[in-house]
Write an enzyme that holds these catalytic residues in place. Structure first.
Site: not given
Length: 256
Positions: A13-16, A18-20, A133, A146
């Site tokens: 998820t959220g892989s468009t 950076g880390i993803g 994190s 966060y």
């Protein structure tokens, strides 16, 4: 070590970016079919095109927004990477904002775990990971909302690992430290001499503003991806219920 994920389907998820995106590329290099997830079909398609250049011949499944269940009814590897972050005066964070952080960073991962864990346990194999994190443990005053959400993920991960006990499914969280992602270079150069080359600038930044780091540099997204790929493999079959640190020694403790 030869990690072979051929025949496995993963969702990050959220892989468009950076880390993803680094995790998606790492899993694809190991042979997995990878679902790439983002907010809009356009952004996802763009990311898939970029990832295809990084990992030629890999199989990608574009999954925009909430199309996950329809596009990928079953997965073998679930990486809950989606998250939002930002700084705010702790006394000015509204109830709505607290709820938004919990909804996006925690409940989205819980919902996907509820969706995919039953199938994994029925098949007798699966890997679920939550990208946490250092803020889960070393909570910054300006990012309490966060940090709260990332601390919650550690609990969620441990609890679902117990739910999956004895099934062949492992559940872990990965604690990422200060990472070199989009926008970070500009942030660093706001605080250190702009004439410095990047390698020197980031080390100067880390020494002054993140002195707890033992590697004294920002972590590259691929370094976090390396841990995720390993934990996704057969070789990590006895690693479950853990909070695994890829933090460059930032968290000053032996255990998280």
């Amino acid at each position: 070590m030869q990690i072979d994920l051929k025949g496995r389907t993963a969702l990050v998820t959220g892989s468009t970016q950076g880390i993803g995106a680094a995790i998606a590329a790492g899993l694809a290099r190991a042979g997995a079919r990878v679902g790439v997830n983002g907010r809009s079909p356009e952004r996802v398609e763009q990311s898939v095109a970029e990832l295809a250049k990084r990992v030629p011949g890999a199989e990608w499944v574009p999954v925009a927004a909430d199309q996950v269940a329809g596009m990928l009814p079953d997965v073998d590897i679930l990486v809950n990477n989606l998250g939002i972050f930002g700084a705010a005066d702790p006394l000015e964070i509204s109830d709505e904002e607290w709820r938004r952080y919990f909804e996006v960073n925690v409940l989205s991962a819980v919902r996907l775990t509820r969706l995919y864990l039953p199938g994994m346990t029925e098949r007798g194999w699966g890997r679920i990971q939550y990208i946490a994190s250092d803020s889960a443990i070393v909570t910054p005053a300006e990012m309490i909302h966060y940090g709260m959400s990332k601390t919650a993920l550690l609990s969620v991960s441990r609890g679902f690992a117990k739910q999956a006990a004895g099934t062949g499914v492992t559940v872990n969280s990965v604690i990422a430290g200060p990472t070199h992602t989009g926008g970070v270079e500009d942030f660093v150069y706001e605080l250190v001499d702009r004439s410095l080359p990047w390698d020197e600038a980031q080390r100067a930044f880390m020494r002054k503003y993140r002195p707890q780091s033992l590697v004294q540099r920002l972590i590259e997204p691929e370094e976090i991806a390396n841990m995720v790929v390993y934990v996704s493999s057969d070789q990590a079959s006895a690693t479950t219920g853990g909070a695994l640190r890829v933090d460059g020694g930032y968290v000053d403790s032996i255990l998280p």
